[in-house]
Design an enzyme around this catalytic site. Structure first.
Site, PDB file in Angstrom:
ATOM      1  N   LYS A 123       5.411  -7.465  10.970  1.00  0.00           N
ATOM      2  CA  LYS A 123       5.165  -7.195   9.544  1.00  0.00           C
ATOM      3  C   LYS A 123       5.995  -5.986   9.133  1.00  0.00           C
ATOM      4  O   LYS A 123       5.563  -4.842   9.263  1.00  0.00           O
ATOM      5  CB  LYS A 123       3.669  -6.926   9.326  1.00  0.00           C
ATOM      6  CG  LYS A 123       3.309  -6.517   7.898  1.00  0.00           C
ATOM      7  CD  LYS A 123       1.825  -6.685   7.621  1.00  0.00           C
ATOM      8  CE  LYS A 123       1.456  -6.137   6.252  1.00  0.00           C
ATOM      9  NZ  LYS A 123       0.095  -6.520   5.833  1.00  0.00           N
ATOM     10  N   GLU A 180       3.231  -3.830  12.807  1.00  0.00           N
ATOM     11  CA  GLU A 180       3.668  -3.385  11.484  1.00  0.00           C
ATOM     12  C   GLU A 180       4.284  -1.983  11.508  1.00  0.00           C
ATOM     13  O   GLU A 180       3.569  -0.986  11.430  1.00  0.00           O
ATOM     14  CB  GLU A 180       2.500  -3.395  10.486  1.00  0.00           C
ATOM     15  CG  GLU A 180       2.917  -2.923   9.085  1.00  0.00           C
ATOM     16  CD  GLU A 180       1.799  -2.935   8.055  1.00  0.00           C
ATOM     17  OE1 GLU A 180       0.632  -3.148   8.411  1.00  0.00           O
ATOM     18  OE2 GLU A 180       2.108  -2.711   6.871  1.00  0.00           O
ATOM     19  N   ARG A 238     -17.698  -3.476  -2.905  1.00  0.00           N
ATOM     20  CA  ARG A 238     -16.635  -3.912  -1.979  1.00  0.00           C
ATOM     21  C   ARG A 238     -16.942  -5.320  -1.462  1.00  0.00           C
ATOM     22  O   ARG A 238     -16.055  -6.171  -1.376  1.00  0.00           O
ATOM     23  CB  ARG A 238     -16.519  -2.926  -0.797  1.00  0.00           C
ATOM     24  CG  ARG A 238     -16.063  -1.546  -1.235  1.00  0.00           C
ATOM     25  CD  ARG A 238     -15.666  -0.674  -0.059  1.00  0.00           C
ATOM     26  NE  ARG A 238     -16.770  -0.220   0.783  1.00  0.00           N
ATOM     27  CZ  ARG A 238     -17.442   0.926   0.610  1.00  0.00           C
ATOM     28  NH1 ARG A 238     -17.125   1.733  -0.392  1.00  0.00           N
ATOM     29  NH2 ARG A 238     -18.401   1.275   1.446  1.00  0.00           N
ATOM     30  N   LYS A 295      -4.115  -6.207  13.233  1.00  0.00           N
ATOM     31  CA  LYS A 295      -3.005  -5.489  12.605  1.00  0.00           C
ATOM     32  C   LYS A 295      -3.060  -3.998  12.961  1.00  0.00           C
ATOM     33  O   LYS A 295      -4.147  -3.425  13.020  1.00  0.00           O
ATOM     34  CB  LYS A 295      -3.079  -5.640  11.084  1.00  0.00           C
ATOM     35  CG  LYS A 295      -1.900  -4.980  10.360  1.00  0.00           C
ATOM     36  CD  LYS A 295      -2.145  -4.845   8.871  1.00  0.00           C
ATOM     37  CE  LYS A 295      -2.555  -3.432   8.531  1.00  0.00           C
ATOM     38  NZ  LYS A 295      -2.583  -3.157   7.082  1.00  0.00           N
TER      39      LYS A 295
HETATM   40  P1  13P Z   1       0.829  -3.874   0.820  1.00  0.00           P
HETATM   41  O1  13P Z   1       1.348  -5.282   0.668  1.00  0.00           O
HETATM   42  O2  13P Z   1       0.018  -3.398  -0.355  1.00  0.00           O
HETATM   43  O3  13P Z   1       1.889  -2.922   1.273  1.00  0.00           O
HETATM   44  O4  13P Z   1      -0.261  -3.916   1.988  1.00  0.00           O
HETATM   45  C1  13P Z   1       0.012  -4.606   3.116  1.00  0.00           C
HETATM   46  C2  13P Z   1      -0.603  -3.917   4.268  1.00  0.00           C
HETATM   47  O5  13P Z   1      -1.415  -4.485   4.950  1.00  0.00           O
HETATM   48  C3  13P Z   1      -0.181  -2.548   4.545  1.00  0.00           C
HETATM   49  O6  13P Z   1      -0.633  -2.165   5.809  1.00  0.00           O
END
Ligand code: 13P
Length: 344
Positions: free
Chosen positions: A220, A178, A47, A137
């Site tokens: 987001k 998000e 990772r 986030k």
């Molecule tokens: P994806 O663009 O693969 O959906 O991932 C973005 C993300 O941070 C989801 O929480």
């Protein structure tokens, strides 16, 4: 109360012209699924090597403003001993951090989830800021199906997002808010539009109640798109128009930027859709990307865990970042894909 000027400056830097965010915050479980696709064992070292490959791609800082890290990654070091967040910040890329603890079953509401992680969040945010993070986030998931989402699920998730956002701003971190309406299922684009609009209106209502400073916030969201199993898939133009229509209704112009998730769209589709929206003309907010899979899939395929493939993998990352940067201006063309086809 909040360091407003700093928050706004960070939010604006994250959506600077031609730039977007790399989401590299896969949890240990999710990155294992990604590594499974290339038959690579997921260990702290694989990772680390993978994230170092991404973060040290030459020239990518022209297109990438920030990277969202996972708890393990923000504490790891590059081979030369430099902490990974500093690898980014030295190149002018802003480190961010995923702070939610995942979507858990919502009691009493079968098939629906609420995101957890508020307990102890104030202390965790203070530590992440010490480690170099300047934004965060939190992902809420809303599933579409028979009789769902319920109002209860939308409100529970919107409320948690607002409490998270206020704590972030108190700590001097820009919250990326998000709320993801999933593209799994057979619903059509109209149903996605309806659920996404209802979700965003609820989220901004809760952000207001929580006294969140919108100028220091990024949204987001998902794009408005038909479910993966829907027999009628909408065209790029339809997706762009439907997405912009509901965003204009639900997202205040005080928000500096909207950074889409890719959510299972193919890398090229995610670029095309963003490009079509920006080609529609100017909008009240910057329209940008915060892609995980759509930026990383080609990188993983090129790398496959082999040190001999690092240069090819970095080239694949540079290429996708460059295409999405062009899409920020509505200037992406399919010819860009051929011009930069990787040398096999
Ligand atoms: P994806 O663009 O693969 O959906 O991932 C973005 C993300 O941070 C989801 O929480």
């Amino acid at each position: 109360m909040f360091p407003k000027a700093e928050l706004e400056a960070t939010a604006r830097a994250l959506v600077a012209p031609g730039k977007g965010i790399l989401a590299a915050d896969e949890s240990t479980g999710t990155i294992k699924k990604r590594f499974d696709t290339i038959h690579l064992e997921s260990t702290p070292e694989t990772r680390r090597a993978y994230r170092e490959l991404l973060f040290t791609t030459d020239g990518v800082e022209e297109f990438i403003s920030g990277v969202i890290l996972y708890d393990e990654t923000i504490r790891q070091q590059a081979q030369d001993g430099t902490p990974l967040p500093q690898v980014l910040s030295r190149r002018g890329i802003i480190p961010g951090i995923k702070v939610d603890k995942g979507a858990k079953d919502l009691a009493g509401f079968p098939g629906e989830k609420v995101t957890e992680g508020l307990d102890g969040l104030r202390e965790r945010l203070a530590e992440y800021r010490e480690l170099g993070a300047r934004f965060a986030k939190w992902r809420a998931v809303i599933d579409i199906g028979d009789g769902i989402p319920t109002r209860t699920c939308i409100m529970a998730n919107a409320h948690a997002l607002a409490r998270y956002a206020a704590l972030c701003q108190e700590a001097g971190l820009v919250p990326i808010v998000e709320p993801e309406v999933l593209m799994d299922g057979s619903h059509d684009i109209e149903r996605c539009a309806e659920v996404t609009e209802a979700t965003l209106r609820a989220v901004f209502g809760e952000l207001y109640e929580a006294r969140v400073y919108l100028e220091g916030t990024l949204l987001k969201p998902n794009m408005v798109i038909a479910g993966k199993k829907c027999p009628r898939q909408a065209s790029t133009q339809e997706v762009a128009e439907a997405t912009v229509r509901i965003l204009r209704r639900a997202v205040p112009a005080a928000v500096p930027g909207i950074v889409f998730l890719s959510g299972g769209q193919s890398p090229v589709q995610a670029t095309e859709n963003l490009n079509a929206m920006n080609a529609m003309g100017s909008h009240p907010w910057e329209l940008s990307f915060s892609y995980g899979r759509a930026l990383q899939e080609p990188v993983l395929q090129a790398w496959r865990g082999d040190p001999a493939n690092v240069a090819a993998a970095q080239q694949a990352f540079y290429h996708r970042a460059r295409c999405n940067s062009a899409a920020r201006y509505g200037k992406y063309t399919p010819a860009m894909e051929e011009a930069a086809a990787p040398v096999a």
